[in-house]
Design a protein around this motif. Structure first.
Motif, PDB file in Angstrom:
ATOM      1  N   GLY A 145       0.851  -1.276   0.013  1.00 28.05           N
ATOM      2  CA  GLY A 145      -0.255   0.117   0.158  1.00 28.05           C
ATOM      3  C   GLY A 145       0.965   1.462  -0.031  1.00 28.05           C
ATOM      4  N   MET A 166       5.961  -6.424   4.107  1.00 28.92           N
ATOM      5  CA  MET A 166       5.107  -6.820   2.713  1.00 28.92           C
ATOM      6  C   MET A 166       5.652  -8.140   2.021  1.00 28.92           C
ATOM      7  N   LYS A 187       4.760 -10.716   4.355  1.00 27.46           N
ATOM      8  CA  LYS A 187       3.217 -11.077   4.608  1.00 27.46           C
ATOM      9  C   LYS A 187       2.936 -11.906   3.246  1.00 27.46           C
ATOM     10  N   LYS A 228       6.608  -1.131  -0.589  1.00 25.76           N
ATOM     11  CA  LYS A 228       5.383  -0.193   0.020  1.00 25.76           C
ATOM     12  C   LYS A 228       5.968   1.486  -0.241  1.00 25.76           C
ATOM     13  N   GLY A 232      -1.311  -0.340  -3.500  1.00 27.57           N
ATOM     14  CA  GLY A 232      -2.641  -0.425  -3.085  1.00 27.57           C
ATOM     15  C   GLY A 232      -3.304   0.765  -1.720  1.00 27.57           C
ATOM     16  N   PRO A 233      -4.071   0.719  -0.986  1.00 31.75           N
ATOM     17  CA  PRO A 233      -4.433   1.711   0.095  1.00 31.75           C
ATOM     18  C   PRO A 233      -3.602   1.244   1.370  1.00 31.75           C
ATOM     19  N   PHE A 281      -4.156  -1.528  -6.934  1.00 28.32           N
ATOM     20  CA  PHE A 281      -5.229  -2.207  -6.545  1.00 28.32           C
ATOM     21  C   PHE A 281      -6.315  -1.459  -6.001  1.00 28.32           C
ATOM     22  N   ASN A 316       0.387  -2.823  11.177  1.00 30.95           N
ATOM     23  CA  ASN A 316       2.002  -3.291  10.587  1.00 30.95           C
ATOM     24  C   ASN A 316       3.122  -2.724  11.470  1.00 30.95           C
ATOM     25  N   ASN A 370      -2.402  -9.947   9.417  1.00 30.73           N
ATOM     26  CA  ASN A 370      -3.198  -8.766   8.801  1.00 30.73           C
ATOM     27  C   ASN A 370      -3.139  -8.852   7.199  1.00 30.73           C
ATOM     28  N   GLY A 407      -6.324  -7.780   3.796  1.00 27.24           N
ATOM     29  CA  GLY A 407      -6.374  -6.533   2.974  1.00 27.24           C
ATOM     30  C   GLY A 407      -5.655  -7.024   1.526  1.00 27.24           C
ATOM     31  N   ALA A 408      -4.458  -7.599   1.614  1.00 30.28           N
ATOM     32  CA  ALA A 408      -3.694  -8.042   0.434  1.00 30.28           C
ATOM     33  C   ALA A 408      -4.474  -8.977  -0.384  1.00 30.28           C
TER      34      ALA A 408
HETATM   35  N1  PHE Z   1      -2.045  -1.990   2.917  1.00 31.58           N
HETATM   36  C1  PHE Z   1      -2.615  -3.100   3.032  1.00 31.58           C
HETATM   37  C2  PHE Z   1      -1.420  -4.149   3.646  1.00 31.58           C
HETATM   38  O1  PHE Z   1      -0.528  -3.578   4.433  1.00 31.58           O
HETATM   39  C3  PHE Z   1      -3.319  -3.829   2.043  1.00 31.58           C
HETATM   40  C4  PHE Z   1      -2.790  -4.019   0.796  1.00 31.58           C
HETATM   41  C5  PHE Z   1      -1.830  -4.348   0.167  1.00 31.58           C
HETATM   42  C6  PHE Z   1      -3.998  -3.640  -0.298  1.00 31.58           C
HETATM   43  C7  PHE Z   1      -1.504  -4.642  -1.122  1.00 31.58           C
HETATM   44  C8  PHE Z   1      -3.631  -4.167  -1.679  1.00 31.58           C
HETATM   45  C9  PHE Z   1      -2.414  -4.664  -2.090  1.00 31.58           C
HETATM   46  O2  PHE Z   1      -1.400  -5.261   3.507  1.00 31.58           O
END
Ligand code: PHE
Length: 355
Positions: free
Chosen positions: A41, A64, A67, A79, A114-115, A135, A258, A284, A287-288
């Motif tokens: 994000g 990330m 993750k 990121k 992404g957000p 995304f 995070n 967490n 979202g991903a």
């Molecule tokens: N920002 C979020 C995260 O830390 C979600 C996210 C990641 C959304 C990648 C879309 C793509 O995981």
């Protein structure tokens, strides 16, 4: 400061641009493309200075990679931070995001955003006007929309798995959970917990926002010391450190933020204190899964729900491994991520059943 940070970082590259119009530093950190293009994000926030912002972005990008590896997705980790003097709105915000969208476009797909904190689907729509590598645009604009419900749902399943590991039952009735931070994810998590009949304590710097969740508001400064079964950090990172851990009166830490640990040793501090820790980048991942699953892997909503629920199984496995090998849960997660990153068959699984 930049020099030290980059020297110590084990990622691939950081792209840095100063936007003179807004005074923003745009920091795009591509930590790893080992498993695929880097995804993660965009955080919009003001920092004490650009070095602090870079430090945040570098750590978040590394998180990330882990993750997405733990989720078994064919994606690398990255990121971006837009470090602004003040969080902009209106026309100034639009211009900043357009210019940032052009920066992403110039990276040719090696980073897909992404957000994240302070950015949402409307912002993704603006970025999407300049690049396809984004995304979670709004559904109206052809994206998968706000992922925060799935982040919250993944944490909810993760909390249940955590309780099951502690007590042999994942029933939330009457269990006390402290949700710290009632932004887009924290508020939805509080709702899920309330619906499951948990006792939900909520804290936020914005007390009204905490109250609106329907949970029992507690003062933000005293929250950490409250007795509860589960402490769920859902605000900005690093609330767990040498000073805070001895003050905790929870049995487990399982939340959406995070970078919850200020430093790696804090995992051992939690273990020594008898507190079960759900590694942040494992719990967490919902979202991903939402953005990448729906938009890139062609999942339908049912498959997404199954994958998000699978976060519970991943955590259960890590808890068991940590017990058996007498390591921290964080170490167990690092090993799982490292194993996925070391795969050489080039065949990255795309669903929980293959994982
Ligand atoms: N920002 C979020 C995260 O830390 C979600 C996210 C990641 C959304 C990648 C879309 C793509 O995981």
């Amino acid at each position: 400061m930049f020099e030290d940070l980059l020297r110590r970082w084990d990622g691939e590259h950081a792209v840095i641009r100063h936007d003179s119009e807004s005074g923003a530093w745009m920091l795009v950190c591509i930590h790893s493309t080992r498993l695929g293009p880097a995804m993660g994000g965009t955080r919009l926030k003001s920092y004490d200075g650009p070095a602090e912002a870079l430090e945040d972005a570098l750590r978040l990008a590394a998180g990330m990679t882990r993750k997405l590896a733990v989720l078994g997705l064919p994606c690398g980790g990255g990121k971006a931070v837009l470090a602004v003097p003040e969080v902009p709105s209106g026309e100034a915000r639009r211009r900043l995001l357009e210019s940032y969208g052009e920066l992403i476009e110039s990276l040719g797909g090696s980073y897909v955003t992404g957000p994240d904190v302070n950015t949402g689907e409307a912002d993704m729509d603006v970025i999407g006007g300049r690049t396809a590598h984004v995304f979670c645009r709004s559904c109206a604009a052809g994206g998968s929309g706000d992922p925060s419900i799935h982040t919250a749902l993944g944490v909810f399943h993760g909390i249940k798995a955590t309780l099951a590991h502690l007590d042999g039952s994942d029933d939330l009735t009457g269990r006390t959970v402290l949700v710290q931070g009632t932004g887009s994810v924290g508020a939805k998590l509080a709702r899920l917990l309330l619906d499951a009949e948990a006792v939900v304590l909520v804290s936020d710097v914005d007390e009204e926002r905490a109250r609106a969740t329907g949970g029992r508001p507690v003062p933000a400064d005293a929250a950490l010391e409250l007795e509860c079964d589960v402490y769920a950090p859902c605000a900005l990172g690093a609330t767990l450190d040498e000073a805070s851990i001895p003050r905790l009166r929870c049995r487990a830490v399982a939340g959406a933020a995070n970078n919850q640990l200020a430093e790696p040793d804090d995992a051992e501090r939690l273990r020594a204190a008898g507190i079960l820790y759900a590694p942040d980048y494992v719990i967490n991942g919902g979202g991903a899964l939402h953005g990448i699953g729906l938009e890139q892997l062609g999942w339908d909503p049912e498959q997404l729900e199954r994958e998000v629920a699978g976060i519970a199984d991943t955590l259960t496995g890590l808890y068991q491994q940590a017990d058996e090998e007498r390591i921290t849960t964080n170490e167990a997660a690092e090993r799982l991520a490292a194993m996925r990153l070391a795969r050489t068959d080039g065949d990255v699984p795309v669903s929980a059943s293959e994982r």
